[in-house]
Write an enzyme that holds these catalytic residues in place. Structure first.
Site, short mmCIF file in Angstrom:
data_model
loop_
_atom_site.label_atom_id
_atom_site.label_comp_id
_atom_site.label_asym_id
_atom_site.label_seq_id
_atom_site.Cartn_x
_atom_site.Cartn_y
_atom_site.Cartn_z
N ASP A 105 0.88 -1.41 -0.14
CA ASP A 105 0.07 0.23 -0.05
C ASP A 105 1.02 1.37 -0.03
O ASP A 105 1.92 1.05 0.81
CB ASP A 105 -0.77 0.12 1.02
CG ASP A 105 -1.77 0.97 1.47
OD1 ASP A 105 -2.79 1.18 0.25
OD2 ASP A 105 -1.96 1.75 2.24
N GLU A 120 1.61 -0.73 -4.97
CA GLU A 120 0.88 0.52 -5.32
C GLU A 120 1.55 1.67 -5.39
O GLU A 120 1.64 2.43 -4.14
CB GLU A 120 -0.53 0.38 -4.26
CG GLU A 120 -1.42 1.25 -4.63
CD GLU A 120 -2.08 2.39 -3.78
OE1 GLU A 120 -2.96 2.96 -4.08
OE2 GLU A 120 -1.41 2.54 -2.58
C1 BGC Z 1 -5.52 2.31 -0.70
C2 BGC Z 1 -6.80 3.02 -0.02
C3 BGC Z 1 -6.19 3.69 1.15
C4 BGC Z 1 -4.87 4.39 1.11
C5 BGC Z 1 -4.55 4.82 2.57
C6 BGC Z 1 -4.59 3.34 -0.60
O1 BGC Z 1 -3.77 3.33 -1.78
O2 BGC Z 1 -5.75 1.49 -1.54
O3 BGC Z 1 -7.88 2.45 0.13
O4 BGC Z 1 -7.25 4.51 1.74
O5 BGC Z 1 -4.05 3.51 0.52
O6 BGC Z 1 -3.84 3.39 3.18
#
Ligand code: BGC
Length: 520
Positions: free
Chosen positions: A202, A261
């Site tokens: 994340d 991500e």
């Molecule tokens: C996740 C989100 C989240 C954020 C903070 C993102 O990239 O996919 O759902 O709110 O990170 O953790």
């Protein structure tokens, strides 16, 4: 089993809260996921990614983790996790878990320790805590904004400020602190030892901040995400962390992977996350962000393939996830949006690389725009003063079967209401129809698995009329998508393998908003 399985894997994203509820509390759980694994086998995916199921006060749907090495009672127990993992493996499915290293919950014991510690203490240094500006430090240390709106700083009782790039309940960790790095290695090992096949990381672009914490000098900083440079995202030193993690992954048997991500300002910068000694995949959000147009889709494909090839990696194709509006709605909603989303899916499944499918895409679910105000739980809703709907509309529970909400998702009322019209969209209803979206997904993914031309490899564009993209994959496979509204005649050889509009014959005419696959 391929040692480089991720290069062309089809990965299915499970938003655990909304997938399937086993214990009847209206919220999805791990036992629910386990019970529904046959759906994924039938769909034909290679792996699943589970969104966070760790103990959490749920200020951000579980992306506010209070303990990285346990399961929130709402979702089950560690024994449920082990049972799910073993069952998935026995069915030939790999399992990726989400790791959330950029921030913890404000309820994590590390944050409590940091608040209790004196300035300069290593425990306090785990977070980004600074004096404010102004005569009495009454102003935040800089002008950084939270991704969810408002300032990225909150003042503590002792007068200092802590950084949170997301909600105030999600304090950012300080990844320049060696203790943080050591603690996270332990977290990764905890899950690797249990047997997970990898991690979705994340906010992988956010862990290192510019050392001087400089002002950005602008408002609406979030509009630069994926487009411009920000002193708190995509800093060069973040890559040291992934080089270290890669060594850890490689020390385990069985090709364990890391998926970033990451949002970077260019596709070249994004490709840095998948250099040979770093992560295996990074989400490529370019297709998801492209408007429905042949020219835009083609540019995205060319750039994505070229930049990942430079570092020897493959790309990923993503049309949706739990953070963005569902493709059916994004592409125009109603019949047209549904047609386009189905055509886009087939287009992406034929491209070289790996594919992500977000739960419900295989059912053609639209965004739910009319949720009751009080049901909304995304922090964006409240933080924007209820002006931005936020992400709840793509998180509505999966409809499985039956005629009434929540359609087999739970024996209780679901945490977000499921629209009554979804009776036609349930897995059971679509399994019974030859022309359903689900049948198209199943057919296409089965073909993708069997056909040596699909998955990893190269693509050659074919000449096509304006508004149409056609490409060849060797041996003997062609894919054509008509982005326009009117039918177009195409001179493509081969017999029909699959069409996004579910027609079963091929007379050389491709209707608007349709993809066709042809094979020799
Ligand atoms: C996740 C989100 C989240 C954020 C903070 C993102 O990239 O996919 O759902 O709110 O990170 O953790």
């Amino acid at each position: 089993m391929s040692p480089t399985w991720w290069r062309d894997a089809v990965v299915y994203q499970i938003y655990v809260r909304s997938f399937a509820d086993d214990d009847g509390d209206g919220l999805g759980d791990l036992a629910g996921v386990r019970a529904r694994l046959p759906h994924l086998v039938r769909l034909g995916v290679d792996a699943v990614w589970l969104t966070p199921f760790y103990p959490s006060p749920m200020a951000d749907g579980g992306y506010d983790v209070a303990d990285y090495c346990d399961v929130d009672p709402t979702f089950g127990t560690l024994a449920d996790f082990d049972a799910l993992l073993a069952h998935a493996h026995s069915l030939g499915l790999r399992v990726l878990v989400d790791v959330v290293p950029n921030h913890t919950s404000d309820q994590h014991p590390w944050f409590a320790e940091a608040l209790a510690a004196a300035s300069g203490d290593v425990a306090r240094d785990r977070y980004v805590i600074r004096d404010g500006r102004g005569a009495d430090g009454e102003l935040p240390p800089n002008d950084w904004e939270s991704v969810f709106g408002g300032p990225a700083w909150t003042r503590l009782d002792d007068g200092q400020w802590y950084l949170h790039l997301f909600a105030p309940q999600q304090p950012d960790l300080n990844w320049r602190n060696q203790q943080v790095r050591a603690d996270f290695r332990k977290v990764l090992k905890f899950w690797l030892d249990r047997g997970v096949d990898g991690f979705r990381i994340d906010v992988a672009h956010g862990m290192i901040k510019h050392p001087d914490l400089p002002d950005t000098g602008r408002h609406k900083q979030i509009s630069l995400l994926g487009r411009g440079e920000l002193p708190y995202f995509d800093q060069d030193e973040v890559h040291e962390i992934y080089r270290d993690w890669r060594q850890l992954f490689d020390s385990y048997q069985g090709a364990r992977i890391g998926v970033a991500e990451a949002w970077a300002s260019t596709s070249e910068r994004l490709a840095r996350y998948v250099r040979a000694d770093e992560l295996h995949q990074a989400f490529n959000f370019a297709l998801l962000e492209a408007p429905w147009s042949a020219a835009d889709f083609r540019t995205v494909v060319d750039e994505s393939l070229a930049t990942t090839a430079q570092v020897g990696a493959t790309t990923t194709w993503v049309l949706g996830n739990h953070d963005v509006q569902r493709p059916v709605t994004r592409y125009g909603d109603g019949e047209l949006g549904a047609r386009r989303a189905r055509a886009a899916a087939l287009f992406s499944f034929a491209l070289p690389g790996s594919v992500y499918v977000y739960q419900g895409e295989e059912l053609g679910l639209p965004e739910v725009l009319n949720l009751p105000d009080d049901a909304r739980q995304d922090p964006i809703w409240e933080r924007s003063g209820r002006t931005e709907l936020g992400r709840d509309g793509c998180r509505v529970p999966m409809p499985w079967s039956g005629a009434h909400p929540p359609f087999g998702f739970s024996s209780a009322a679901s945490w977000l209401p499921v629209p009554g019209e979804w009776a036609q969209l349930t897995v059971a209803a679509q399994s019974a129809r030859d022309d359903s979206v689900l049948r198209t997904y199943r057919d296409a993914l089965a073909l993708r698995r069997e056909n040596p031309a699909l998955g990893d490899g190269a693509l050659q564009w074919l000449d096509a009329p304006e508004g149409v993209l056609a490409f060849r994959r060797e041996p003997g496979f062609a894919c054509a998508t008509n982005f326009g509204a009117s039918p177009v005649e195409l001179d493509l050889p081969g017999r029909l393998l699959c069409r996004s509009d579910a027609a079963s014959d091929w007379d050389g005419v491709l209707p608007g908003a349709t993809t066709a696959w042809l094979g020799s």
